[in-house]
Write a protein that holds these residues in place. Structure first.
Motif, PDB file in Angstrom:
ATOM      1  N   ALA A  63      10.012   5.076   7.773  1.00  0.00           N
ATOM      2  CA  ALA A  63      10.121   6.596   8.025  1.00  0.00           C
ATOM      3  C   ALA A  63       8.864   7.270   7.896  1.00  0.00           C
ATOM      4  O   ALA A  63       8.453   8.235   8.556  1.00  0.00           O
ATOM      5  N   ARG A  64       7.961   6.547   7.230  1.00  0.00           N
ATOM      6  CA  ARG A  64       6.535   7.251   7.009  1.00  0.00           C
ATOM      7  C   ARG A  64       5.540   6.326   8.007  1.00  0.00           C
ATOM      8  O   ARG A  64       4.321   6.304   7.947  1.00  0.00           O
ATOM      9  N   THR A  65       5.981   5.844   8.991  1.00  0.00           N
ATOM     10  CA  THR A  65       5.261   4.959   9.913  1.00  0.00           C
ATOM     11  C   THR A  65       5.254   5.541  11.373  1.00  0.00           C
ATOM     12  O   THR A  65       6.420   5.897  11.600  1.00  0.00           O
ATOM     13  N   ARG A  66       4.166   5.373  12.035  1.00  0.00           N
ATOM     14  CA  ARG A  66       4.129   5.783  13.359  1.00  0.00           C
ATOM     15  C   ARG A  66       3.525   4.522  14.234  1.00  0.00           C
ATOM     16  O   ARG A  66       2.260   4.170  13.913  1.00  0.00           O
ATOM     17  N   ASN A  67       4.166   4.042  15.165  1.00  0.00           N
ATOM     18  CA  ASN A  67       3.766   2.833  16.056  1.00  0.00           C
ATOM     19  C   ASN A  67       3.225   3.356  17.124  1.00  0.00           C
ATOM     20  O   ASN A  67       3.797   3.812  18.056  1.00  0.00           O
ATOM     21  N   LEU A  68       1.973   3.946  17.287  1.00  0.00           N
ATOM     22  CA  LEU A  68       1.211   4.552  18.405  1.00  0.00           C
ATOM     23  C   LEU A  68       0.798   3.464  19.477  1.00  0.00           C
ATOM     24  O   LEU A  68      -0.184   3.897  20.451  1.00  0.00           O
ATOM     25  N   ALA A  69       1.033   2.363  19.294  1.00  0.00           N
ATOM     26  CA  ALA A  69       0.259   1.336  20.168  1.00  0.00           C
ATOM     27  C   ALA A  69       0.604   1.646  21.659  1.00  0.00           C
ATOM     28  O   ALA A  69       2.232   1.373  21.883  1.00  0.00           O
ATOM     29  N   GLY A  70       0.097   1.851  22.664  1.00  0.00           N
ATOM     30  CA  GLY A  70       0.168   1.987  23.932  1.00  0.00           C
ATOM     31  C   GLY A  70       0.614   3.369  24.281  1.00  0.00           C
ATOM     32  O   GLY A  70       1.135   3.930  25.470  1.00  0.00           O
TER      33      GLY A  70
ATOM     34  N   PHE B  97       0.855  -1.275   0.070  1.00  0.00           N
ATOM     35  CA  PHE B  97       0.007   0.015   0.021  1.00  0.00           C
ATOM     36  C   PHE B  97       1.017   1.146   0.088  1.00  0.00           C
ATOM     37  O   PHE B  97       0.682   1.961  -0.636  1.00  0.00           O
ATOM     38  N   LEU B  98       1.730   1.412   0.960  1.00  0.00           N
ATOM     39  CA  LEU B  98       2.662   2.454   0.945  1.00  0.00           C
ATOM     40  C   LEU B  98       3.422   2.818  -0.429  1.00  0.00           C
ATOM     41  O   LEU B  98       3.762   3.836  -0.882  1.00  0.00           O
ATOM     42  N   LEU B  99       3.889   1.712  -1.102  1.00  0.00           N
ATOM     43  CA  LEU B  99       4.805   1.698  -2.364  1.00  0.00           C
ATOM     44  C   LEU B  99       3.657   2.390  -3.431  1.00  0.00           C
ATOM     45  O   LEU B  99       4.313   3.263  -4.090  1.00  0.00           O
TER      46      LEU B  99
END
Length: 361
Positions: A256-263, A222-224
């Motif tokens: 670099a285009r990802t945010r891991n907001l778990a927790g 998807f990001l590609l």
């Protein structure tokens, strides 16, 4: 006859009917309960001469209370002070006494436990509606027979029976997030609106969780194909490691285009952020129901649970389900040890649907 018809005869037309809803303990169930709450709010038999709708208050555990803050049908939310799994008779009596002075006309008890029926009983609310079971029928003025577990009707219909509402009178749940709150949440977490959200957790158990590699394959493709969009992963603290596993399988430039907001977010912040997403890829989870109620395009993967019983309630939602002979089993862990209902669900099928939706196809 509708519960409200009886109640209207009890109440003076000079004031608004007051209803207390005792909320469930799961986020998804809380969202689905909004269909009943919206029906009560819109019910003309519960309105008085001045045309005002009934006044709905919610008593909810901390984990689900934030859901109701985003519903226009709810007047006020009170957070329960009880410890999970404990009776706490004296504390429930104390909370009931504090509610007694508010003049509630009816209580609708959504959980099926004995504990959940105690507060309305202590409060002396004249009409107390809930499903029978767990020796709690004497605490209810209107104990109703529980729907058959084998039949597993859609959850909104399950709750709707407590208000005597047929399926055609129940609308999909709606959550509303103010634009300012949405913008503030995106700014706080450095997120660009229009992102692809992923909620890969499964609080109930691993039998509802798609493999990390499958999530990563879909996210990568998807990001590609969408170089201007971000990926944001949602979940509780327990999901942080699994979300990290997904991120680790992405190419470095995509990380670099990802945010891991778990927790890292509260539920209220997660709801505000989710309202800025373009699409959500998820298991059968609480956040699946949140996104559907926010009118976000949902792609929901089902394994051990049933898309008939707890579907994402949105005309924009897409469900991916293999309907194997062994599913749905409704177990926390696969009783056969293979979880084929999830492992064999091909990520390529989901990718094409995600990309098509992002391009408006």
């Amino acid at each position: 006859m509708r519960h409200g018809i009886h109640l209207k005869a009890w109440c003076k037309s000079t004031r608004t009917l007051k209803v207390l809803v005792v909320a469930p303990n799961w986020i998804g169930d809380a969202v689905m309960s909004l269909s009943l709450i919206q029906a009560l709010y819109q019910d003309n038999t519960l309105r008085f001469a001045d045309g005002k709708p009934c006044e709905i208050h919610v008593l909810a555990p901390p984990v689900t209370a934030p859901v109701y803050l985003f519903s226009h049908a709810v007047r006020a939310v009170q957070v329960e002070p009880f410890s999970h799994g404990k009776l706490q008779w004296g504390l429930r009596r104390q909370v009931g006494a504090s509610l007694a002075a508010r003049g509630f006309d009816m209580a609708v008890v959504l959980p099926n436990s004995l504990k959940s029926a105690l507060v309305p009983w202590f409060a002396g609310i004249p009409k107390r509606v809930g499903f029978s079971g767990e020796l709690r029928s004497p605490l209810l003025t209107h104990p109703l027979p529980k729907p058959s577990k084998k039949a597993k009707p859609p959850m909104i219909q399950w709750y709707g029976q407590l208000g005597a509402y047929s399926a055609d009178l129940l609308e999909f749940p709606v959550l509303n997030v103010e634009a300012g709150l949405r913008t503030a949440a995106c700014t706080e977490f450095d997120v660009l609106p229009g992102f692809l959200a992923v909620a890969p957790g499964a609080e109930f158990g691993p039998a509802k969780r798609w493999p990390a590699g499958h999530f990563a394959e879909v996210a990568t493709e998807f990001l590609l194909r969408n170089p201007l969009q971000m990926l944001v992963l949602f979940g509780g603290g327990k999901d942080a490691v699994f979300c990290g596993e997904i991120v680790s399988q992405l190419p470095l430039d995509l990380q670099a285009r990802t945010r891991n907001l778990a927790g890292k977010t509260s539920l209220a912040q997660a709801v505000a952020l989710m309202s800025a997403a373009s699409q959500l890829l998820t298991n059968d989870s609480g956040l699946m129901h949140v996104a559907a109620a926010l009118n976000v395009q949902v792609h929901a993967v089902f394994g051990s649970s049933s898309p008939h019983h707890t579907p994402p309630l949105s005309s924009k939602a897409k469900v991916y389900y293999l309907s194997l002979e062994c599913s749905p089993c409704f177990q926390r862990e696969c009783p056969l040890g293979h979880t084929n209902c999830l492992k064999k669900l091909d990520p390529k099928m989901v990718v094409e649907q995600l990309v098509s939706a992002s391009q408006g196809v």
